[in-house]
Structures are given as structure tokens and as C-alpha cells.
Design an enzyme around this catalytic site. Sequence first.
Site, PDB file in Angstrom:
ATOM      1  N   PHE A   1      40.438  34.881  38.623  1.00  0.00           N
ATOM      2  CA  PHE A   1      40.301  34.250  39.940  1.00  0.00           C
ATOM      3  C   PHE A   1      39.769  35.179  41.025  1.00  0.00           C
ATOM      4  CE2 PHE A   1      45.216  34.469  39.744  1.00  0.00           C
ATOM      5  CZ  PHE A   1      45.287  35.765  40.243  1.00  0.00           C
TER       6      PHE A   1
ATOM      7  N   HIS B   1      52.617  37.579  45.503  1.00  0.00           N
ATOM      8  CA  HIS B   1      53.553  38.714  45.587  1.00  0.00           C
ATOM      9  C   HIS B   1      53.155  39.861  44.651  1.00  0.00           C
ATOM     10  CE1 HIS B   1      56.642  37.674  42.145  1.00  0.00           C
ATOM     11  NE2 HIS B   1      55.393  37.567  41.737  1.00  0.00           N
TER      12      HIS B   1
ATOM     13  N   ASN C   1      61.166  45.247  42.953  1.00  0.00           N
ATOM     14  CA  ASN C   1      60.640  45.081  41.597  1.00  0.00           C
ATOM     15  C   ASN C   1      59.117  45.107  41.600  1.00  0.00           C
ATOM     16  OD1 ASN C   1      61.114  44.499  38.728  1.00  0.00           O
ATOM     17  ND2 ASN C   1      60.204  42.513  39.176  1.00  0.00           N
TER      18      ASN C   1
ATOM     19  N   GLN D   1      56.795  47.518  39.429  1.00  0.00           N
ATOM     20  CA  GLN D   1      55.998  46.956  38.350  1.00  0.00           C
ATOM     21  C   GLN D   1      54.548  46.680  38.713  1.00  0.00           C
ATOM     22  OE1 GLN D   1      57.961  43.464  36.769  1.00  0.00           O
ATOM     23  NE2 GLN D   1      59.126  44.712  35.338  1.00  0.00           N
TER      24      GLN D   1
END
Length: 322
Positions: free
Chosen positions: A214, A232, A279, A283
Site C-alpha cells: 500500500f 500504529h 510494544n 517491535q
Amino acid sequence: MSSPDTEAMRLLHEFSNGFMVSQVLFAACELGVFDLLAKAPEPLGSAAVAARLGTSCRGTQLLLDACVSLKLLQVETRGGEALYENTELSSTYLARASPMSQHHMLLYLGRTTYLCWGHLAQAVRSEDERLQFMRALQAIWSVHGTSVMAAFDLSPFPRICDLGGCSGALAKECVSLYPACHVTVFDIPEVVHMARKHFLSQEEERIGFCEGDFFKDPLPDADLYILARVLHDWTDDKCSQLLARIGQACKPGGGVLVVESLLDAEGWGPLTTQLYSLNMLVQAEGQERTLAQYQALLVPAGFRDVRCKRTGGIYDAILARK
């Protein structure tokens, strides 16, 4: 009064996020947050804490805010700046200068014991990591999918494209709620192949899949684009690039539905969302955001009518129309 199912899910989320809570505590101890604030003559802002610890400003603020929600720190606003100081708990048990400090025990737990516990259950070697992730999203939307897809009436949008739609779990919720709609799931080829193999049944004629990136490839024509747990993952710049592409593809009257876990206006809660934001720091490259921060990304992309519906669950919905 909460229903038994709601209470069960609350406990499940509390238990499954427990490791994040532990890591907030361990990281703050290892970085010296509580020692620094114990020595400071007055409360400090996140920028001052970051400068003295040699840490990143964004990561430090996320960590401090999570500590506030855990009652390890307290915060007050002066002159528009959030200032942090230790609570009685952290002054007594977490600052190394305290005679009752548990600092060294927590360092041992974080550096040694925690790593050992990561091997408590051996991973199932035959299942691909990507497939595990797709199954995880399937589980999330089986609980939260209906509430986010029903937050707004999406019946005016007959053609919907779920960007980064993974297994098609949210698409299934969508066609179940809106019988006249058709959903195209747009994702990278590896994900699409796996979705077709493991998740799509022949009866789901109103769900199609399209392969692509995208950020680079042409987006499918649609009346509404869905971004669920996508923004996010990315920095503000990357989000702006993606939203600009959607804005160009979107026709007048069309829109984008953003589904994310929203921080409150000050960014000081809820705790679950703060943990998710940390997180992302660990990550990926993104973060959880406030409604105002999402509005600041959507408006420059050409979306003027921005509305938000709080679902009462972990994930909320933002509908922005062009």
C-alpha cells in the site's frame, strides 16, 4: 455491572499483558529512572529525564507515562509541561539509595529469570510465524470486530477496501453486518496466499483479495478504506504518506475508517494502550496516538469530516470523510 464474558475478557487481557507490565518496571529500574528522580531537587519533565539518562525523548515519555499508570510515578502539569516524581512505593522500594530497595532483585529478575521463563512452553515448530500472527489477529477481531465495524453506519459504502486486512477477519465482520457491501482485502502477496489457504471459505463471495504494497502499488477502487491496527505500526511521516495515497484514491464523499487503541487526550492512559505503545517501540517504528494526533494526520490528507466513536473496548473507531 459487567457481564461474566466481559469480566473474563478483562482478566484475560490483564494476564496476557502482564509481561509488558513487568518489563516497564524492569526497564525503568535498569535505566535508573527512580534513582534520577530520587536525587532530583524537584520533579522533572520527560525531556530532562531523557537528557540525563541518555535515552530517546519519545521512548522516555512513553515509559514515564506507563509508570504513572502503574502508580510507580506521579505526574503534575506546570506551565503546560508534565513533571514526574517518584511515588512513595518507588522511593521506598525502587530507588537504590533506600535501605529497603529491591533494585538489585528486580535487575536479576529482568536480566536472568525473565529470559528463562520465555522457554516455559516451546513454540510449535511446524507453524510459520506469520501464520501465528494471522491467527492472533483472527482471535482479536472475533471479540472486538463487531463493535468497531458497528461503531458507525457503514451501509453508505458498498465497496470497502481493508488495507493490510491480513486474514480477512475484519472483512467477515463487515459483510456480516452490511449485506450489501463487498470487501477487498489488500495485503502483501505472502499474506494473501496464506489467507486464501488457511482462512477463506468458498461461501464468502463478497470478500476478495488483492496483492500489493500500500506504500507503492495502486490501491483498489473503494468507497471506504479501512486501516485497522495499521497506522500504529508506522512513524508520522509514513502514516502521512499512506493517508495521502488514500486521499488521492478516495472519491468525494468517500472515507477512511481508522481502527486503533486510542490514548486519552493527555496521553496518560489507558494503561493497556500505553503498553501497546511501548510494544510498538520494541517491535516496530510506530506508536499509539491520541484522537488529536490522528486528526493531525488525517486533515492534511484531505479528510475534513473527522468523527470518533469510543466502543468501550480496547479498540475505537475514527471515520474521516473526504
